[in-house]
Enzyme design. Structure first.
Site, short mmCIF file in Angstrom:
data_model
loop_
_atom_site.label_atom_id
_atom_site.label_comp_id
_atom_site.label_asym_id
_atom_site.label_seq_id
_atom_site.Cartn_x
_atom_site.Cartn_y
_atom_site.Cartn_z
N ASP A 116 53.49 65.62 19.80
CA ASP A 116 52.35 64.83 19.35
C ASP A 116 51.71 64.14 20.55
O ASP A 116 52.40 63.48 21.32
CB ASP A 116 52.82 63.80 18.32
CG ASP A 116 51.66 63.21 17.53
OD1 ASP A 116 50.55 63.77 17.58
OD2 ASP A 116 51.88 62.17 16.87
N HIS A 123 41.50 55.27 19.89
CA HIS A 123 42.76 54.94 19.22
C HIS A 123 43.76 54.31 20.21
O HIS A 123 44.39 53.30 19.90
CB HIS A 123 43.39 56.19 18.59
CG HIS A 123 44.77 55.97 18.06
ND1 HIS A 123 45.02 55.26 16.90
CD2 HIS A 123 45.98 56.33 18.54
CE1 HIS A 123 46.32 55.21 16.69
NE2 HIS A 123 46.94 55.85 17.67
N GLU A 189 48.44 58.61 10.18
CA GLU A 189 47.67 58.92 11.37
C GLU A 189 46.93 60.23 11.11
O GLU A 189 47.55 61.25 10.79
CB GLU A 189 48.56 59.02 12.61
CG GLU A 189 49.13 57.66 13.01
CD GLU A 189 49.76 57.63 14.40
OE1 GLU A 189 50.19 58.69 14.89
OE2 GLU A 189 49.80 56.54 14.98
N GLU A 191 45.16 63.43 12.21
CA GLU A 191 45.24 64.22 13.44
C GLU A 191 44.86 65.68 13.17
O GLU A 191 44.90 66.15 12.03
CB GLU A 191 46.67 64.19 14.01
CG GLU A 191 47.21 62.78 14.18
CD GLU A 191 48.42 62.69 15.09
OE1 GLU A 191 48.68 63.65 15.85
OE2 GLU A 191 49.10 61.64 15.04
N ASP A 223 50.39 62.18 10.40
CA ASP A 223 51.61 61.74 11.09
C ASP A 223 51.99 60.36 10.54
O ASP A 223 51.64 59.32 11.10
CB ASP A 223 51.33 61.70 12.60
CG ASP A 223 52.50 61.16 13.39
OD1 ASP A 223 53.64 61.27 12.90
OD2 ASP A 223 52.28 60.64 14.50
N ARG A 227 55.06 51.28 11.30
CA ARG A 227 54.65 50.46 12.46
C ARG A 227 55.68 49.42 12.85
O ARG A 227 55.81 49.08 14.03
CB ARG A 227 53.32 49.78 12.16
CG ARG A 227 52.19 50.72 11.86
CD ARG A 227 51.89 51.64 13.00
NE ARG A 227 50.79 52.55 12.69
CZ ARG A 227 50.47 53.61 13.42
NH1 ARG A 227 51.18 53.90 14.50
NH2 ARG A 227 49.47 54.38 13.07
N GLN A 230 58.42 51.21 14.64
CA GLN A 230 57.86 51.71 15.91
C GLN A 230 57.75 50.59 16.95
O GLN A 230 58.12 50.77 18.11
CB GLN A 230 56.48 52.32 15.63
CG GLN A 230 55.78 52.90 16.85
CD GLN A 230 54.35 53.35 16.52
OE1 GLN A 230 53.90 53.31 15.38
NE2 GLN A 230 53.64 53.81 17.54
N LYS A 243 58.52 57.54 13.44
CA LYS A 243 57.66 58.70 13.25
C LYS A 243 58.39 59.89 12.64
O LYS A 243 57.76 60.77 12.05
CB LYS A 243 57.14 59.16 14.62
CG LYS A 243 56.32 58.14 15.36
CD LYS A 243 54.92 58.11 14.83
CE LYS A 243 54.02 57.28 15.73
NZ LYS A 243 52.63 57.34 15.29
N THR A 247 56.12 64.35 8.66
CA THR A 247 54.77 64.66 9.12
C THR A 247 54.22 65.72 8.18
O THR A 247 54.86 66.76 8.01
CB THR A 247 54.80 65.21 10.57
OG1 THR A 247 55.51 64.31 11.41
CG2 THR A 247 53.39 65.44 11.10
N GLU A 348 44.68 50.24 12.38
CA GLU A 348 43.38 49.98 13.01
C GLU A 348 42.36 49.50 11.98
O GLU A 348 41.60 48.57 12.24
CB GLU A 348 42.86 51.25 13.69
CG GLU A 348 43.66 51.67 14.91
CD GLU A 348 43.29 53.07 15.35
OE1 GLU A 348 42.42 53.21 16.23
OE2 GLU A 348 43.87 54.04 14.81
CA CA Z 1 50.67 60.49 16.02
#
Ligand code: CA
Length: 400
Positions: A116, A123, A189, A191, A223, A227, A230, A243, A247, A348
């Site tokens: 990834d 971002h 996420e 992607e 993904d 948080r 993480q 993570k 996915t 975000e």
């Molecule tokens: Ca990611």
């Protein structure tokens, strides 16, 4: 042009023909090509035409097809284009058209390695501000190399798979000690994922020019990210359990050949990159994602402004001689644009949870149990044709 009825605004027009693996009732899973709201059951069509390698279409994954390489991918695409464009094929194909609503789509390929990246400047800047408010948002290496990490291939799941809320260790800055429990800051996420077909040789880097010899096509990726896990675990070695629990990827793999019409030049890179990352014709794709949270549209991340080209991502991940394998998946990293409604993650969109957004009349920050997120994507060509990538969806189940 095609003799097949395609609903207006279908993501899967006659020039797209993405490949996937479907299951019809209790029959064995096998390969299909999407057209409109139907799919072509390829194995019996290929078999009746005594096509070379027709048994590949009966495989339960795309891997054997992906391994054939670019000339075979091209020949297969030409065959598919002829099937749908040339009415002479109607009698051979029509009995093998199946409504997509009648099948269950499977994971399209067995994922080999999963990498990834972190290729959106917007971002990376947003996350830098949120995770490290007292320092420069972009770390010194960010504009010199496409930053990435190795993820967990075995937990890449098909769209529609339920996601169990992960538990783990977390420690907010104000806490004295870490605690264990279900993630309280579960996120998405948005992607784009690149699917490797042809392997490379151990010890030999893949140049930016050879990108299309190795990468077959793309899928939409979510993904899922915890948080709180993480933020506590990521220093100094990067993402790990925040993570790796799941996915999700979309079921239809859209070929680079179909996407080519939506390619756009890569934006300027300043400072200049090292020679192994440089190229004359580096491109991105004019793809826009749409994010739906419990059915409510919350964001439209644009892909075309991503800082790093996928050819540079592949060149970088192999520059040390690491080889790629059939079924490797490398994802772009979260796609975020400059505007608030273009952000590709909820951390975000809600600015670290401090600025809730409205979802179905409720103030929301991170995912609650029972929430469902669907991400769709489509590419646009200069003549206005849409090349749809389909969608990836997943629902959150309570922690065990
Ligand atoms: Ca990611």
């Amino acid at each position: 042009m095609t003799w097949i009825d395609i609903p207006a605004n279908s993501p899967f027009g006659p020039g797209n023909l993405p490949l996937g693996i479907f299951r019809l009732g209790d029959e064995e899973p096998r390969m299909g090509a999407a057209i409109g709201d139907q799919l072509i059951d390829l194995a019996p069509v290929a078999s009746a035409q005594m096509l070379d390698g027709s048994q590949l279409f009966a495989e339960p994954t795309l891997n054997a097809f992906l391994a054939l390489g670019r000339p075979a991918w091209h020949a297969t695409r030409e065959w598919l284009l002829d099937l749908v464009r040339n009415e002479i094929n109607r009698d051979a194909v029509e009995p093998h058209l199946i409504p997509q609503s009648a099948v269950t789509m499977q994971l399209p390929f067995e994922v080999a390695d999963y990498v990834d990246f972190y290729a959106s400047e917007q971002h990376a800047t947003n996350l830098g501000r949120l995770f490290r408010p007292d320092s420069e948002p972009l770390l010194p290496n960010w504009k010199h190399l496409p930053v990435g990490y190795h993820g967990r291939a075995g937990t890449v799941v098909a769209s529609g798979t339920d996601i169990v809320r992960p538990s783990g260790q977390r420690k907010a800055p104000a806490d004295a000690v870490p605690t264990y429990g279900p993630s309280q800051r579960l996120d998405i996420e948005v992607e784009l994922g690149y699917v490797v077909g042809s392997p490379s040789t151990l010890g030999q880097p893949v140049s930016v020019e050879d990108f299309k010899d190795h990468v077959y096509g793309v899928v939409v990726v979510n993904d899922w990210s915890a948080r709180d896990l993480q933020a506590w675990e990521y220093v100094p070695l990067g993402p790990f359990l925040g993570k790796s629990f799941a996915t999700s990827i979309s079921p239809w793999v859209v070929s680079l050949e179909a996407l080519e019409a939506a390619a756009v030049p890569l934006g300027k890179q300043e400072p200049a990159v090292l020679p192994y990352l440089a190229g004359d014709a580096l491109t991105n794709f004019d793809i826009t994602f749409e994010v739906y949270w419990n059915g409510e549209h919350v964001s439209s991340p644009p892909y075309r402004d991503m800082y790093w080209s996928p050819a540079q991502m592949l060149a970088h991940l192999s520059v040390n001689g690491a080889s790629v394998r059939t079924g490797d998946l490398f994802a772009s990293g979260t796609v975020s644009g400059a505007e608030k409604d273009q952000r590709g993650s909820f951390i975000e969109l809600s600015w670290g949870g401090r600025e809730p957004i409205m979802v179905k009349g409720e103030e929301r920050t991170f995912l609650q149990d029972g929430d469902e997120v669907t991400i769709t994507a489509s590419a646009t060509t200069p003549d206005g044709t849409t090349i749809g990538l389909g969608s990836v969806t997943g629902r959150i189940l309570p922690a065990h």
